[in-house]
Design an enzyme around this catalytic site. Structure first.
Site, PDB file in Angstrom:
ATOM      1  N   ILE A  36      -3.284 -19.430  -7.640  1.00  0.00           N
ATOM      2  CA  ILE A  36      -4.158 -20.525  -6.384  1.00  0.00           C
ATOM      3  C   ILE A  36      -5.321 -20.993  -6.675  1.00  0.00           C
ATOM      4  O   ILE A  36      -5.581 -22.405  -6.536  1.00  0.00           O
ATOM      5  CB  ILE A  36      -3.333 -20.356  -4.929  1.00  0.00           C
ATOM      6  CG1 ILE A  36      -4.013 -19.288  -4.706  1.00  0.00           C
ATOM      7  CG2 ILE A  36      -1.706 -20.414  -4.825  1.00  0.00           C
ATOM      8  CD1 ILE A  36      -4.320 -19.209  -3.199  1.00  0.00           C
ATOM      9  N   LYS A  43       3.770  -2.635   0.644  1.00  0.00           N
ATOM     10  CA  LYS A  43       4.099  -1.496  -0.537  1.00  0.00           C
ATOM     11  C   LYS A  43       5.581  -0.656   0.011  1.00  0.00           C
ATOM     12  O   LYS A  43       6.599  -0.756  -1.154  1.00  0.00           O
ATOM     13  CB  LYS A  43       2.910  -0.761  -1.548  1.00  0.00           C
ATOM     14  CG  LYS A  43       2.001  -1.772  -1.786  1.00  0.00           C
ATOM     15  CD  LYS A  43       2.111  -3.095  -2.652  1.00  0.00           C
ATOM     16  CE  LYS A  43       1.388  -3.885  -2.860  1.00  0.00           C
ATOM     17  NZ  LYS A  43       1.843  -4.804  -4.028  1.00  0.00           N
ATOM     18  N   TYR A  82      -1.743  -3.211   3.772  1.00  0.00           N
ATOM     19  CA  TYR A  82      -1.528  -2.747   2.501  1.00  0.00           C
ATOM     20  C   TYR A  82      -0.462  -1.891   1.996  1.00  0.00           C
ATOM     21  O   TYR A  82       0.620  -1.864   1.480  1.00  0.00           O
ATOM     22  CB  TYR A  82      -2.680  -2.460   1.928  1.00  0.00           C
ATOM     23  CG  TYR A  82      -2.608  -2.156   0.841  1.00  0.00           C
ATOM     24  CD1 TYR A  82      -2.373  -3.359  -0.396  1.00  0.00           C
ATOM     25  CD2 TYR A  82      -2.820  -1.231  -0.722  1.00  0.00           C
ATOM     26  CE1 TYR A  82      -2.002  -3.207  -2.114  1.00  0.00           C
ATOM     27  CE2 TYR A  82      -3.002  -0.933  -1.644  1.00  0.00           C
ATOM     28  CZ  TYR A  82      -2.311  -2.144  -2.698  1.00  0.00           C
ATOM     29  OH  TYR A  82      -2.425  -2.044  -3.987  1.00  0.00           O
TER      30      TYR A  82
END
Length: 373
Positions: free
Chosen positions: A89, A199, A195
């Site tokens: 992006i 995962k 995080y």
């Protein structure tokens, strides 16, 4: 939609405040299904005539992070420049933009991502968009949106279009109740960061899609990745990159982890090699969908001793960050990657001395290396 607006503002602030290249790319939050930037069928990257061959058509999301650019370079050498599309992006640097096809892709814009896959006949997708451990703890709602909602979009598109999908996992997918020395492929995980939770979610969802829908999902749990051509990006293992920059610039380094904190690590070239190897491995060779990979394991003190062979005047001090230390204490000390070595022949090339020599070479300290030798 106040939540979406708040997340969007948070993403914008993070992107504007970042002064360095992060390990993986941040993506803004938008309502799923809204695609303000459509992929034109006559875009420059699409006008290229691809040769009819068995080469995969590759898309890399979050491609401007630590691993994406290096992976694109490796894959383009293997499959041809125009068969590998890098996406993000953010606006790429000139050297990245002119090195091969690049496109805007927002993983939270389902329609936009789906159009990219269809218009470019994508067959392999490497999904690198995510927020790292320390950054994720600072903004849990954004991490949840990027790491989990974005993953769901990628999984659905990959399953619909029969893609071979790679999603990286991490040492952060384990928690304080996991066996730490060594940590096997299959054991209790229970991470305590968003995080890590995201995962584990990715590992399990990928495996579910494989058995439920036949998705060719492949995943590697990366250790701490060390690279000379990127700045630290908010990860707990980033000290192992920063020490080289500070040693050369100032001769001083303050570490935020205890000197005896042992974590598995890997040089980026080994990481990229393993990623390509597992993607090229025959499906029948894979006994599982997610593998540990490892190369070395060391402490800050051991790394400093090796660095001091090249920078003898390095002054190493410690100012422990309790948040990062708690994260590191919940992670593996050593990875058991015997399954990867057995199933698809994984073998690392870099150990700690070779890593340090290579880092100083790339960072312009050749004179120090000659002196040390």
């Amino acid at each position: 939609m106040p939540v979406i607006r708040n997340l969007g503002r948070a993403a914008s602030q993070l992107l504007q405040s970042s002064g360095c290249g992060c390990g993986v790319s941040l993506v803004p939050v938008r309502a799923i299904g809204v695609s303000p930037r459509q992929v034109a069928s006559d875009a420059s990257f699409h006008s290229v005539t691809f040769s009819e061959s068995d080469h995969p058509r590759v898309l890399i999301t979050g491609g401007l992070g630590q691993l994406g650019v290096g992976l694109a370079k490796l894959l383009r050498k293997r499959f041809g420049k125009n068969n590998v599309i890098l996406s993000d992006i953010r606006k790429p640097a000139d050297n990245v933009f002119y090195s091969g096809p690049f496109i805007f892709a927002d993983i939270l814009d389902y329609k936009n991502l789906r159009e990219i896959v269809v218009n470019n006949r994508i067959t392999w997708l490497f999904h690198y968009s995510a927020l790292l451990s320390a950054v994720g703890e600072a903004n849990v709602p954004l991490a949840r949106a990027v790491n989990i909602t974005g993953l769901h979009n990628v999984l659905d598109i990959a399953a619909e279009h029969n893609l071979r999908l790679f999603v990286p996992s991490t040492i952060g997918a384990f928690g304080p109740t996991s066996p730490r020395d060594p940590t096997p492929d299959l054991c209790i995980q229970r991470p305590r960061t968003i995080y890590g939770v995201s995962k584990v979610h990715a590992e399990l969802m990928g495996e579910y899609y494989h058995y439920r829908y036949g998705l060719d999902f492949r995943c590697l749990r990366y250790p701490g990745i060390i690279s000379a051509d990127s700045q630290p990006g908010g990860g707990t293992t980033d000290y192992a990159v920063q020490i080289f920059h500070d040693a050369i610039k100032t001769g001083k380094f303050q570490c935020y982890l205890r000197p005896d904190t042992r974590l598995p690590m890997m040089y980026i070239d080994d990481c990229l090699k393993a990623t390509l190897e597992v993607m090229e491995a025959p499906a029948e060779a894979l006994s599982m969908r997610t593998y540990n990979i490892s190369a070395m394991s060391f402490t800050p003190e051991e790394l400093a001793q090796e660095v001091q062979k090249y920078v003898p005047e390095l002054q190493m001090t410690y100012n422990v960050d309790q948040v990062r230390q708690a994260i590191a204490d919940s992670w593996p000390m050593n990875f058991d990657d015997s399954n990867a070595r057995r199933d698809w022949g994984w073998k690392h090339d870099y150990d700690l001395p070779e890593l340090v020599t290579t880092m100083f070479s790339y960072l312009g300290s050749d004179s120090r290396i000659a002196q040390a030798n």
